[in-house]
Motif scaffolding. Structure first.
Motif, PDB file in Angstrom:
ATOM      1  N   GLY A 176       0.031   8.383   7.946  1.00 56.40           N
ATOM      2  CA  GLY A 176       0.493   7.861   6.669  1.00 56.40           C
ATOM      3  C   GLY A 176      -0.573   7.774   5.596  1.00 56.40           C
ATOM      4  O   GLY A 176      -1.498   8.585   5.536  1.00 56.40           O
ATOM      5  N   VAL A 177      -0.426   6.748   4.742  1.00 58.29           N
ATOM      6  CA  VAL A 177      -1.254   6.563   3.551  1.00 58.29           C
ATOM      7  C   VAL A 177      -1.779   5.130   3.538  1.00 58.29           C
ATOM      8  O   VAL A 177      -1.083   4.209   3.971  1.00 58.29           O
ATOM      9  N   LEU A 178      -2.989   4.971   3.027  1.00 55.86           N
ATOM     10  CA  LEU A 178      -3.580   3.637   2.888  1.00 55.86           C
ATOM     11  C   LEU A 178      -3.577   3.247   1.418  1.00 55.86           C
ATOM     12  O   LEU A 178      -4.084   3.980   0.568  1.00 55.86           O
ATOM     13  N   VAL A 179      -2.975   2.088   1.097  1.00 51.44           N
ATOM     14  CA  VAL A 179      -2.966   1.547  -0.265  1.00 51.44           C
ATOM     15  C   VAL A 179      -3.704   0.219  -0.228  1.00 51.44           C
ATOM     16  O   VAL A 179      -3.346  -0.677   0.546  1.00 51.44           O
ATOM     17  N   SER A 180      -4.750   0.084  -1.056  1.00 48.73           N
ATOM     18  CA  SER A 180      -5.565  -1.129  -0.974  1.00 48.73           C
ATOM     19  C   SER A 180      -5.968  -1.630  -2.356  1.00 48.73           C
ATOM     20  O   SER A 180      -6.228  -0.845  -3.272  1.00 48.73           O
ATOM     21  N   ASP A 181      -6.011  -2.958  -2.463  1.00 50.84           N
ATOM     22  CA  ASP A 181      -6.609  -3.581  -3.644  1.00 50.84           C
ATOM     23  C   ASP A 181      -8.123  -3.361  -3.580  1.00 50.84           C
ATOM     24  O   ASP A 181      -8.675  -3.116  -2.500  1.00 50.84           O
TER      25      ASP A 181
END
Length: 454
Positions: free
Chosen positions: A50-55
């Motif tokens: 998948g994909v990593l979404v991070s602040d």
């Protein structure tokens, strides 16, 4: 997308984390939420698809540090960074370092969803390519008879069962399906492997020379026969004789071949000497010799003599799940031969592999892989974008949006992803073109069969 893409979402703001997770789940993603970057790193594994979404602004491990650690773990994993601080230099540096996208707060929901969708598509292609390479490596013991479908498993099992016997074999299969490959494996896996593997295409030789090629001749046997020649049958003694397109063998030669099979002896032209031969015969035909209508003037008794063991080789259309694996093998072989890297396989090529009928079977697929590696696309290789099906549940604006996306993909496909030609075909400004790509989630590079020419 058919499969639900997993998303790792990292944000120390629990309220925002909960809201963003819900947004992505409503868009069809499977979201794992983490308020601590360390926990996300611990949960990552090499097979994460998948994909990593991070602040960015987080205690202990911030988003940029998380990205750097992820890149050490898997440099192809797309990372999208989100920040409430409009730090342009930071964004530029992050993108240069390989961050997939950089989104500033507050952001529109569609902006995040479209970015994640594009990143997920990129990740899917990466994982498919990895899977192809891995499967190719696992299949190397059985190369070049690659395949993981039940039909190929049965074929390999049958070959191993009969390989070390001296039984003659008749191979049936379409053009390009790999009959010579199967014959070669029967030889390699047998006790005759140290002997010669002698192949003769009966349909490629003029009738006037077939007899001489098979049985050999003595000097003066016919006009032009100045030297003694050992025939293919005698040369194969101790090994395997492969007769391809045996249905093309002339009737007179069929009578002589029947005697060879029954007596295991050969008489060269120009002599009465009978020479014993110890060989296994593997014959191949692209027609069903068991069907009198297809058999024509091929001798029935020769067919029954060859038909001790008959093996049917399935065409590609009957083992479609093997096509990506075969394509991966042929692409790597071509890359090694041409001293090039294997390009990333775009979705248009994956679609072609799935949907094309491959009438030329493995041979056609091999040539297609070579052209792909060379970056040489032919008109016949271009894959028309699927016309969107009408969906009565959609509003008129939504239907128009879908059709617009179809037209753009079709134009990109026709122009191999070349931006200038595509824009000219569509008759729209460059900025409008890129805005529409972003809105529809279209990845332009997926349509580039050769080098990037934008």
């Amino acid at each position: 997308m058919t499969d639900v893409t997993p998303i790792f979402l990292v944000d120390d703001d629990r309220d925002l984390l909960r809201a963003t997770k819900q947004t992505l789940e409503l868009a069809g993603f499977s979201v794992s939420a983490f308020s601590d970057a360390g926990e996300a790193l611990a949960a990552l594994n090499p097979d994460f698809a998948g994909v990593l979404v991070s602040d960015i602004r987080m205690p202990q491990i911030d988003g940029l540090q998380l990205f750097n650690r992820v890149r050490q773990h898997d440099e192809d994993l797309p990372v999208i960074l989100v920040t409430g601080h409009g730090d342009i230099p930071m964004a530029v540096k992050a993108m240069q370092d390989g961050v997939y996208d950089f989104i500033t707060k507050p952001f529109a929901t569609d902006r995040l969803i479209q970015s994640v969708r594009r990143a997920a598509e990129k990740r899917r292609l990466v994982m498919e390519n990895r899977s192809l390479r891995k499967a190719t490596e696992q299949a190397r013991d059985d190369l070049p008879l690659i395949g993981q479908t039940p039909a190929m498993e049965r074929l390999r099992h049958t070959l191993r069962q009969i390989a070390d016997t001296d039984v003659d074999v008749l191979l049936m299969g379409e053009t390009g399906s790999g009959k010579e490959v199967v014959a070669s494996l029967l030889h390699r896996w047998s006790r005759r492997a140290s002997g010669n593997f002698v192949a003769l295409n009966c349909g490629a030789l003029p009738e006037s020379v077939v007899e001489s090629e098979l049985f050999g001749h003595e000097p003066g046997a016919f006009t032009g026969a100045q030297k003694k020649r050992i025939g293919r049958i005698e040369h194969a003694s101790g090994g395997t004789l492969f007769l391809d397109e045996i249905e093309s063998m002339p009737p007179a030669t069929q009578v002589q071949m029947l005697r060879v099979l029954e007596m295991r002896e050969v008489t060269p032209l120009g002599t009465n000497e009978v020479r014993p031969v110890d060989l296994r015969v593997v014959a191949a035909s692209k027609i069903d010799l068991g069907d009198p209508r297809q058999r024509g003037d091929f001798r029935e008794d020769l067919y029954y003599r060859l038909n001790v063991v008959t093996i049917s080789i399935p065409p590609l259309k009957e083992r479609r799940d093997d096509i990506p694996l075969l394509f991966g093998y042929f692409a790597e072989r071509a890359a090694s031969r041409f001293k090039r890297d294997v390009p990333t396989i775009p979705s248009s090529i994956h679609r072609h592999l799935r949907e094309h009928d491959w009438p030329g079977n493995v041979r056609e697929l091999s040539h297609f892989a070579e052209r792909f590696v060379l970056g040489v696309g032919h008109v016949s290789d271009r894959i028309p974008a699927a016309v969107p099906e009408a969906d009565e549940a959609l509003s008129l604006p939504d239907r128009l949006e879908r059709y617009e996306a179809h037209i753009i993909r079709e134009a990109l496909n026709a122009n191999d992803g070349d931006v200038r030609r595509t824009i000219a075909d569509l008759g729209i400004p460059r900025k409008t073109f890129y805005d529409k790509l972003q809105r529809h989630g279209i990845v332009r590079s997926d349509f580039a069969l050769s080098s990037d020419r934008s």
